[in-house]
Design a protein around this motif. Sequence first.
Motif, PDB file in Angstrom:
ATOM      1  N   TRP A  22       4.685  52.988  28.984  1.00  0.00           N
ATOM      2  CA  TRP A  22       3.814  53.013  27.809  1.00  0.00           C
ATOM      3  C   TRP A  22       4.638  53.150  26.532  1.00  0.00           C
ATOM      4  CZ3 TRP A  22      -0.708  52.106  25.672  1.00  0.00           C
ATOM      5  CH2 TRP A  22      -1.025  52.732  24.482  1.00  0.00           C
ATOM      6  N   TRP A  23       5.516  54.153  26.484  1.00  0.00           N
ATOM      7  CA  TRP A  23       6.266  54.389  25.253  1.00  0.00           C
ATOM      8  C   TRP A  23       7.294  53.307  24.971  1.00  0.00           C
ATOM      9  CZ3 TRP A  23       4.299  56.827  21.570  1.00  0.00           C
ATOM     10  CH2 TRP A  23       3.422  57.875  21.802  1.00  0.00           C
ATOM     11  N   LEU A  24       7.925  52.774  26.001  1.00  0.00           N
ATOM     12  CA  LEU A  24       8.847  51.665  25.761  1.00  0.00           C
ATOM     13  C   LEU A  24       8.095  50.451  25.220  1.00  0.00           C
ATOM     14  CD1 LEU A  24      11.278  51.811  28.804  1.00  0.00           C
ATOM     15  CD2 LEU A  24      11.742  52.424  26.441  1.00  0.00           C
ATOM     16  N   GLY A  25       6.897  50.204  25.723  1.00  0.00           N
ATOM     17  CA  GLY A  25       6.084  49.102  25.215  1.00  0.00           C
ATOM     18  C   GLY A  25       5.673  49.298  23.774  1.00  0.00           C
ATOM     19  N   VAL A  26       5.277  50.515  23.427  1.00  0.00           N
ATOM     20  CA  VAL A  26       4.876  50.803  22.040  1.00  0.00           C
ATOM     21  C   VAL A  26       6.061  50.626  21.099  1.00  0.00           C
ATOM     22  CG1 VAL A  26       4.164  52.667  20.486  1.00  0.00           C
ATOM     23  CG2 VAL A  26       2.954  52.313  22.628  1.00  0.00           C
ATOM     24  N   VAL A  27       7.205  51.194  21.469  1.00  0.00           N
ATOM     25  CA  VAL A  27       8.387  51.102  20.607  1.00  0.00           C
ATOM     26  C   VAL A  27       8.868  49.662  20.490  1.00  0.00           C
ATOM     27  CG1 VAL A  27      10.810  51.823  20.397  1.00  0.00           C
ATOM     28  CG2 VAL A  27       9.052  53.490  21.001  1.00  0.00           C
ATOM     29  N   ALA A  28       8.726  48.869  21.555  1.00  0.00           N
ATOM     30  CA  ALA A  28       9.146  47.463  21.496  1.00  0.00           C
ATOM     31  C   ALA A  28       8.151  46.611  20.712  1.00  0.00           C
ATOM     32  CB  ALA A  28       9.309  46.904  22.896  1.00  0.00           C
ATOM     33  N   ALA A  29       6.878  47.000  20.688  1.00  0.00           N
ATOM     34  CA  ALA A  29       5.872  46.182  20.000  1.00  0.00           C
ATOM     35  C   ALA A  29       5.820  46.452  18.508  1.00  0.00           C
ATOM     36  CB  ALA A  29       4.490  46.428  20.612  1.00  0.00           C
ATOM     37  N   VAL A  30       6.107  47.662  18.095  1.00  0.00           N
ATOM     38  CA  VAL A  30       5.973  48.020  16.668  1.00  0.00           C
ATOM     39  C   VAL A  30       6.827  47.142  15.754  1.00  0.00           C
ATOM     40  CG1 VAL A  30       6.452  49.861  15.014  1.00  0.00           C
ATOM     41  CG2 VAL A  30       5.105  50.337  17.054  1.00  0.00           C
ATOM     42  N   PRO A  31       8.094  46.863  16.064  1.00  0.00           N
ATOM     43  CA  PRO A  31       8.855  45.984  15.168  1.00  0.00           C
ATOM     44  C   PRO A  31       8.262  44.579  15.054  1.00  0.00           C
ATOM     45  CG  PRO A  31      10.345  47.130  16.634  1.00  0.00           C
ATOM     46  CD  PRO A  31       8.959  47.415  17.110  1.00  0.00           C
ATOM     47  N   GLY A  32       7.497  44.154  16.035  1.00  0.00           N
ATOM     48  CA  GLY A  32       6.872  42.839  15.977  1.00  0.00           C
ATOM     49  C   GLY A  32       5.844  42.718  14.868  1.00  0.00           C
ATOM     50  N   VAL A 108      14.458  43.076  26.514  1.00  0.00           N
ATOM     51  CA  VAL A 108      13.770  41.779  26.577  1.00  0.00           C
ATOM     52  C   VAL A 108      12.485  41.816  25.741  1.00  0.00           C
ATOM     53  CG1 VAL A 108      12.501  40.233  28.128  1.00  0.00           C
ATOM     54  CG2 VAL A 108      14.765  41.069  28.772  1.00  0.00           C
ATOM     55  N   ALA A 109      11.723  42.902  25.847  1.00  0.00           N
ATOM     56  CA  ALA A 109      10.489  43.008  25.062  1.00  0.00           C
ATOM     57  C   ALA A 109      10.787  43.060  23.576  1.00  0.00           C
ATOM     58  CB  ALA A 109       9.704  44.253  25.483  1.00  0.00           C
ATOM     59  N   LEU A 110      11.847  43.754  23.202  1.00  0.00           N
ATOM     60  CA  LEU A 110      12.223  43.833  21.790  1.00  0.00           C
ATOM     61  C   LEU A 110      12.703  42.478  21.274  1.00  0.00           C
ATOM     62  CD1 LEU A 110      12.374  46.023  19.638  1.00  0.00           C
ATOM     63  CD2 LEU A 110      14.750  46.390  20.285  1.00  0.00           C
ATOM     64  N   ALA A 111      13.514  41.781  22.064  1.00  0.00           N
ATOM     65  CA  ALA A 111      14.041  40.479  21.651  1.00  0.00           C
ATOM     66  C   ALA A 111      12.947  39.423  21.579  1.00  0.00           C
ATOM     67  CB  ALA A 111      15.142  40.039  22.600  1.00  0.00           C
ATOM     68  N   SER A 112      11.922  39.560  22.400  1.00  0.00           N
ATOM     69  CA  SER A 112      10.866  38.546  22.393  1.00  0.00           C
ATOM     70  C   SER A 112      10.021  38.592  21.126  1.00  0.00           C
ATOM     71  CB  SER A 112       9.973  38.710  23.617  1.00  0.00           C
ATOM     72  OG  SER A 112       9.174  39.859  23.473  1.00  0.00           O
ATOM     73  N   ASN A 113      10.184  39.620  20.303  1.00  0.00           N
ATOM     74  CA  ASN A 113       9.462  39.676  19.028  1.00  0.00           C
ATOM     75  C   ASN A 113       9.831  38.514  18.111  1.00  0.00           C
ATOM     76  OD1 ASN A 113       7.861  41.950  19.418  1.00  0.00           O
ATOM     77  ND2 ASN A 113       9.524  43.326  18.849  1.00  0.00           N
ATOM     78  N   ALA A 114      11.002  37.937  18.308  1.00  0.00           N
ATOM     79  CA  ALA A 114      11.406  36.796  17.483  1.00  0.00           C
ATOM     80  C   ALA A 114      10.595  35.552  17.816  1.00  0.00           C
ATOM     81  CB  ALA A 114      12.896  36.513  17.683  1.00  0.00           C
ATOM     82  N   VAL A 115      10.079  35.453  19.021  1.00  0.00           N
ATOM     83  CA  VAL A 115       9.322  34.273  19.444  1.00  0.00           C
ATOM     84  C   VAL A 115       7.815  34.542  19.387  1.00  0.00           C
ATOM     85  CG1 VAL A 115       8.907  32.662  21.332  1.00  0.00           C
ATOM     86  CG2 VAL A 115      11.205  33.540  20.927  1.00  0.00           C
ATOM     87  N   LEU A 116       7.379  35.633  19.988  1.00  0.00           N
ATOM     88  CA  LEU A 116       5.959  35.976  20.061  1.00  0.00           C
ATOM     89  C   LEU A 116       5.822  37.464  19.721  1.00  0.00           C
ATOM     90  CD1 LEU A 116       3.324  34.466  20.786  1.00  0.00           C
ATOM     91  CD2 LEU A 116       3.576  35.324  23.097  1.00  0.00           C
ATOM     92  N   PRO A 117       5.656  37.789  18.452  1.00  0.00           N
ATOM     93  CA  PRO A 117       5.677  39.193  18.015  1.00  0.00           C
ATOM     94  C   PRO A 117       4.667  40.063  18.766  1.00  0.00           C
ATOM     95  CG  PRO A 117       5.673  37.741  16.125  1.00  0.00           C
ATOM     96  CD  PRO A 117       5.447  36.880  17.335  1.00  0.00           C
ATOM     97  N   CYS A 118       5.107  41.222  19.166  1.00  0.00           N
ATOM     98  CA  CYS A 118       4.296  42.282  19.797  1.00  0.00           C
ATOM     99  C   CYS A 118       3.871  41.988  21.230  1.00  0.00           C
ATOM    100  CB  CYS A 118       3.044  42.595  18.984  1.00  0.00           C
ATOM    101  SG  CYS A 118       3.369  43.138  17.325  1.00  0.00           S
ATOM    102  N   ALA A 119       3.869  40.770  21.670  1.00  0.00           N
ATOM    103  CA  ALA A 119       3.253  40.414  22.950  1.00  0.00           C
ATOM    104  C   ALA A 119       3.932  41.081  24.141  1.00  0.00           C
ATOM    105  CB  ALA A 119       3.241  38.903  23.127  1.00  0.00           C
ATOM    106  N   ALA A 120       5.251  40.975  24.248  1.00  0.00           N
ATOM    107  CA  ALA A 120       5.936  41.546  25.412  1.00  0.00           C
ATOM    108  C   ALA A 120       5.866  43.063  25.401  1.00  0.00           C
ATOM    109  CB  ALA A 120       7.380  41.070  25.466  1.00  0.00           C
ATOM    110  N   GLY A 121       5.965  43.667  24.227  1.00  0.00           N
ATOM    111  CA  GLY A 121       5.836  45.117  24.142  1.00  0.00           C
ATOM    112  C   GLY A 121       4.455  45.585  24.568  1.00  0.00           C
ATOM    113  N   MET A 122       3.427  44.848  24.168  1.00  0.00           N
ATOM    114  CA  MET A 122       2.070  45.203  24.574  1.00  0.00           C
ATOM    115  C   MET A 122       1.864  44.958  26.075  1.00  0.00           C
ATOM    116  SD  MET A 122       0.007  43.953  21.210  1.00  0.00           S
ATOM    117  CE  MET A 122      -1.543  44.763  21.505  1.00  0.00           C
ATOM    118  N   LEU A 123       2.543  43.975  26.626  1.00  0.00           N
ATOM    119  CA  LEU A 123       2.496  43.748  28.067  1.00  0.00           C
ATOM    120  C   LEU A 123       3.075  44.950  28.818  1.00  0.00           C
ATOM    121  CD1 LEU A 123       2.193  41.795  30.568  1.00  0.00           C
ATOM    122  CD2 LEU A 123       4.547  41.138  30.098  1.00  0.00           C
TER     123      LEU A 123
END
Length: 180
Positions: A22-32, A108-123
């Motif tokens: 949960w927390w890794l997803g939130v932290v990875a999605a916020v920069p998106g 990977v979730a953080l890097a994917s913000n460049a292509v599809l913001p927030c999506a991988a972090g929310m996943l």
Amino acid sequence: MRGAYTLARVAVTVRVAAGWLWWLGVVAAVPGTAVTFSPTGRRIGVMAGVVLFVVAAAVSFLFRGSRHAERARGASRAAKSVFLQDRRVTARAWLRRRRWWLLAVFVVALASNAVLPCAAGMLVGGVGAGLWLRSRRVARIERSRDGLLWVRPDGDPALYQLTGIAAGDAAPGGGRRRHR
């Protein structure tokens, strides 16, 4: 089984996984939310993330979720010679075995913000939410059996053992036990 051995709570391992994901997803999605140069755009990324969050939560809750009830029905009583792992020790051991996997998921979730913001972090956050719901299901199973489910951390994860409801330092569902 003869001799002394260690048991870890089933609900604690599920709940620890839920918290970290949960927390890794939130932290990875916020920069998106701050990304403005994405080829798909922030709005599409967030909307896709919401859909992925709901699907991931449902899948992680439902996929093989009934196995806890099946294994609880076949659980044997734990011997008096077992050592019950503390909640903190179980959490630390779970994290130690999976830290590189969690780091890779986060990167990977953080890097994917460049292509599809927030999506991988929310996943990733959705998987954590589904696992948290699964820990609530384990709590219901434990309360209905009037006992706590344990597993050998170094043995077969399908062989659950049962102790009384007051054993260990974690409440049914893996949360902290509230002392009154």
